[in-house]
Design a protein around this motif. Sequence first.
Motif, PDB file in Angstrom:
ATOM      1  N   ALA A   1       1.771   2.986   5.400  1.00 39.93           N
ATOM      2  CA  ALA A   1       2.870   3.424   6.269  1.00 39.93           C
ATOM      3  C   ALA A   1       2.588   3.087   7.729  1.00 39.93           C
ATOM      4  O   ALA A   1       3.491   2.649   8.469  1.00 39.93           O
ATOM      5  CB  ALA A   1       3.082   4.931   6.101  1.00 39.93           C
ATOM      6  N   LEU A   2       1.335   3.255   8.158  1.00 43.36           N
ATOM      7  CA  LEU A   2       0.961   2.921   9.528  1.00 43.36           C
ATOM      8  C   LEU A   2       1.095   1.416   9.790  1.00 43.36           C
ATOM      9  O   LEU A   2       1.524   0.993  10.872  1.00 43.36           O
ATOM     10  CB  LEU A   2      -0.472   3.376   9.809  1.00 43.36           C
ATOM     11  N   LEU A   3       0.742   0.614   8.791  1.00 40.09           N
ATOM     12  CA  LEU A   3       0.855  -0.838   8.940  1.00 40.09           C
ATOM     13  C   LEU A   3       2.316  -1.270   9.054  1.00 40.09           C
ATOM     14  O   LEU A   3       2.650  -2.181   9.819  1.00 40.09           O
ATOM     15  CB  LEU A   3       0.188  -1.542   7.747  1.00 40.09           C
ATOM     16  N   VAL A   4       3.197  -0.614   8.283  1.00 42.17           N
ATOM     17  CA  VAL A   4       4.624  -0.911   8.379  1.00 42.17           C
ATOM     18  C   VAL A   4       5.135  -0.582   9.780  1.00 42.17           C
ATOM     19  O   VAL A   4       5.865  -1.370  10.409  1.00 42.17           O
ATOM     20  CB  VAL A   4       5.428  -0.131   7.321  1.00 42.17           C
ATOM     21  N   LEU A   5       4.742   0.585  10.295  1.00 41.28           N
ATOM     22  CA  LEU A   5       5.170   0.987  11.637  1.00 41.28           C
ATOM     23  C   LEU A   5       4.627   0.031  12.699  1.00 41.28           C
ATOM     24  O   LEU A   5       5.333  -0.317  13.655  1.00 41.28           O
ATOM     25  CB  LEU A   5       4.698   2.416  11.925  1.00 41.28           C
ATOM     26  N   ALA A   6       3.375  -0.398  12.531  1.00 39.48           N
ATOM     27  CA  ALA A   6       2.788  -1.335  13.492  1.00 39.48           C
ATOM     28  C   ALA A   6       3.525  -2.678  13.465  1.00 39.48           C
ATOM     29  O   ALA A   6       3.756  -3.294  14.516  1.00 39.48           O
ATOM     30  CB  ALA A   6       1.307  -1.547  13.173  1.00 39.48           C
ATOM     31  N   SER A   7       3.908  -3.129  12.287  1.00 44.11           N
ATOM     32  CA  SER A   7       4.650  -4.387  12.158  1.00 44.11           C
ATOM     33  C   SER A   7       6.001  -4.285  12.850  1.00 44.11           C
ATOM     34  O   SER A   7       6.417  -5.189  13.583  1.00 44.11           O
ATOM     35  CB  SER A   7       4.844  -4.737  10.678  1.00 44.11           C
ATOM     36  N   LEU A   8       6.691  -3.170  12.617  1.00 46.44           N
ATOM     37  CA  LEU A   8       7.987  -2.961  13.264  1.00 46.44           C
ATOM     38  C   LEU A   8       7.830  -2.847  14.779  1.00 46.44           C
ATOM     39  O   LEU A   8       8.675  -3.321  15.546  1.00 46.44           O
ATOM     40  CB  LEU A   8       8.652  -1.702  12.705  1.00 46.44           C
ATOM     41  N   GLY A   9       6.723  -2.238  15.215  1.00 47.86           N
ATOM     42  CA  GLY A   9       6.453  -2.114  16.647  1.00 47.86           C
ATOM     43  C   GLY A   9       6.253  -3.472  17.302  1.00 47.86           C
ATOM     44  O   GLY A   9       6.723  -3.703  18.422  1.00 47.86           O
ATOM     45  N   TYR A  10       5.554  -4.373  16.613  1.00 46.42           N
ATOM     46  CA  TYR A  10       5.341  -5.723  17.147  1.00 46.42           C
ATOM     47  C   TYR A  10       6.663  -6.469  17.287  1.00 46.42           C
ATOM     48  O   TYR A  10       6.932  -7.113  18.311  1.00 46.42           O
ATOM     49  CB  TYR A  10       4.387  -6.488  16.231  1.00 46.42           C
ATOM     50  N   LEU A  11       7.514  -6.352  16.262  1.00 42.50           N
ATOM     51  CA  LEU A  11       8.822  -7.004  16.319  1.00 42.50           C
ATOM     52  C   LEU A  11       9.672  -6.424  17.461  1.00 42.50           C
ATOM     53  O   LEU A  11      10.368  -7.160  18.171  1.00 42.50           O
ATOM     54  CB  LEU A  11       9.552  -6.837  14.988  1.00 42.50           C
ATOM     55  N   ALA A  12       9.595  -5.111  17.620  1.00 42.98           N
ATOM     56  CA  ALA A  12      10.355  -4.465  18.699  1.00 42.98           C
ATOM     57  C   ALA A  12       9.862  -4.927  20.060  1.00 42.98           C
ATOM     58  O   ALA A  12      10.662  -5.155  20.986  1.00 42.98           O
ATOM     59  CB  ALA A  12      10.243  -2.950  18.571  1.00 42.98           C
ATOM     60  N   ALA A  13       8.545  -5.067  20.201  1.00 40.52           N
ATOM     61  CA  ALA A  13       7.983  -5.536  21.472  1.00 40.52           C
ATOM     62  C   ALA A  13       8.448  -6.954  21.787  1.00 40.52           C
ATOM     63  O   ALA A  13       8.768  -7.280  22.933  1.00 40.52           O
ATOM     64  CB  ALA A  13       6.463  -5.468  21.420  1.00 40.52           C
ATOM     65  N   CYS A  14       8.479  -7.798  20.752  1.00 40.37           N
ATOM     66  CA  CYS A  14       8.928  -9.180  20.952  1.00 40.37           C
ATOM     67  C   CYS A  14      10.392  -9.239  21.398  1.00 40.37           C
ATOM     68  O   CYS A  14      10.789 -10.156  22.114  1.00 40.37           O
ATOM     69  CB  CYS A  14       8.740  -9.979  19.661  1.00 40.37           C
TER      70      CYS A  14
ATOM     71  N   PHE B   1       0.825  -1.215   0.000  1.00 37.88           N
ATOM     72  CA  PHE B   1       0.000   0.000   0.000  1.00 37.88           C
ATOM     73  C   PHE B   1       0.855   1.259   0.000  1.00 37.88           C
ATOM     74  O   PHE B   1       0.580   2.220  -0.721  1.00 37.88           O
ATOM     75  CB  PHE B   1      -0.936   0.004   1.215  1.00 37.88           C
ATOM     76  N   SER B   2       1.890   1.285   0.822  1.00 42.86           N
ATOM     77  CA  SER B   2       2.718   2.484   0.931  1.00 42.86           C
ATOM     78  C   SER B   2       3.542   2.730  -0.325  1.00 42.86           C
ATOM     79  O   SER B   2       3.974   3.860  -0.582  1.00 42.86           O
ATOM     80  CB  SER B   2       3.653   2.381   2.146  1.00 42.86           C
ATOM     81  N   SER B   3       3.750   1.688  -1.125  1.00 44.08           N
ATOM     82  CA  SER B   3       4.544   1.841  -2.346  1.00 44.08           C
ATOM     83  C   SER B   3       3.795   2.583  -3.451  1.00 44.08           C
ATOM     84  O   SER B   3       4.401   3.040  -4.418  1.00 44.08           O
ATOM     85  CB  SER B   3       4.960   0.461  -2.866  1.00 44.08           C
ATOM     86  N   GLY B   4       2.448   2.681  -3.331  1.00 43.41           N
ATOM     87  CA  GLY B   4       1.657   3.362  -4.347  1.00 43.41           C
ATOM     88  C   GLY B   4       1.392   2.531  -5.588  1.00 43.41           C
ATOM     89  O   GLY B   4       0.986   3.063  -6.629  1.00 43.41           O
ATOM     90  N   LEU B   5       1.596   1.205  -5.492  1.00 40.67           N
ATOM     91  CA  LEU B   5       1.387   0.337  -6.647  1.00 40.67           C
ATOM     92  C   LEU B   5      -0.087   0.168  -6.996  1.00 40.67           C
ATOM     93  O   LEU B   5      -0.436  -0.149  -8.125  1.00 40.67           O
ATOM     94  CB  LEU B   5       2.014  -1.041  -6.383  1.00 40.67           C
ATOM     95  N   VAL B   6      -0.959   0.352  -5.998  1.00 41.64           N
ATOM     96  CA  VAL B   6      -2.401   0.211  -6.217  1.00 41.64           C
ATOM     97  C   VAL B   6      -3.021   1.600  -6.290  1.00 41.64           C
ATOM     98  O   VAL B   6      -2.882   2.404  -5.360  1.00 41.64           O
ATOM     99  CB  VAL B   6      -3.063  -0.603  -5.090  1.00 41.64           C
TER     100      VAL B   6
END
Length: 321
Positions: free
Chosen positions: A171-184, A148-153
């Motif tokens: 962009a929010l989904l990317v940040l949320a994914s990174l946040g989950y990994l950081a929490a782990c 989504f953040s790449s603008g391909l769609v």
Amino acid sequence: MTSETKGSRFQRWKKPLTIAFFLLLIVLFTMLARRIDWSEVLQTLGEFKVRTLLIAGALTLCSFLVYASFDLIGRTYIRQNLGWKQILPVGIISYAFNLNLSAWVGGIAMRYRLYSRLGVSTSNIAKILGLSLATNWFGYMAISGVIFSSGLVTMPPGWKVSTTALQGIGALLVLASLGYLAACQFSKKRAWTIRGMEINLPSLRMACLQLMLGALNWSLMAAVIFTLLPSKLDYPLVLGVLLISAIAGVLTHIPAGLGVLEAVFIALLQHEASRGSLLAGLIAYRAIYFIVPLLIALVMYLGVEAKAKALRVKKTPAERC
């Protein structure tokens, strides 16, 4: 209430609940069969090259095996002595029923039925189910964020979500994914108790495995559709549209997403290919990825039910209490 009282009460309800479960499956199968235009499905499949159908079938098999392996992560998570020969059939059967007959029947009821038949405790079944759902949607979140953040769609004019808004969501989904990994990796608190069930935060290694397997499964689903749609369409675009249609399917609560998938693909890709070619590919996709696996899963389900006692895991003294 003593454990003996609970056990006797469960035994009284076990047979009626089992009968009700099978009756529900029959009703849902009948409703699904009536909604499908079988002549159109067979005619559409007949218009494809055998090589194309074989590639789509192979990709479908890979996707189902990847999804079933979500439960292998769950085995590590609950630390129970389950073999892959016990787990993979349950995962495949549950996924096929989930796709066609709703998450409540396939993802939840079918897993509880089969794992309980294999001797897995209710609390451990809930943990396996929770981890499988988390793996699927964590993978979705990560790959959606990138696409989504790449603008391909590009969203059509008049849609409530514009292309720019979709990029922001990505962009929010990317940040949320990174946040989950950081929490782990860094969270000091590793366990929470919600309604009596303990939830443990996985290790970073397990979270990365969740991300890879979840994203891989969505990628394979898109690859099946890509194989069946006109060749001039780009794979990242097909993947992006599939990810959008998945959310639309969840919001509408329609079993198998009948009509939703087709509507989203035609709306977003009609300027790239003809409606007829898009619809033909999507009908073939529904047959190969939904209907055929469901028929196979039904046979597998009967086999697992018949062999359940032989496949039961041996409970530890703590689990018997």
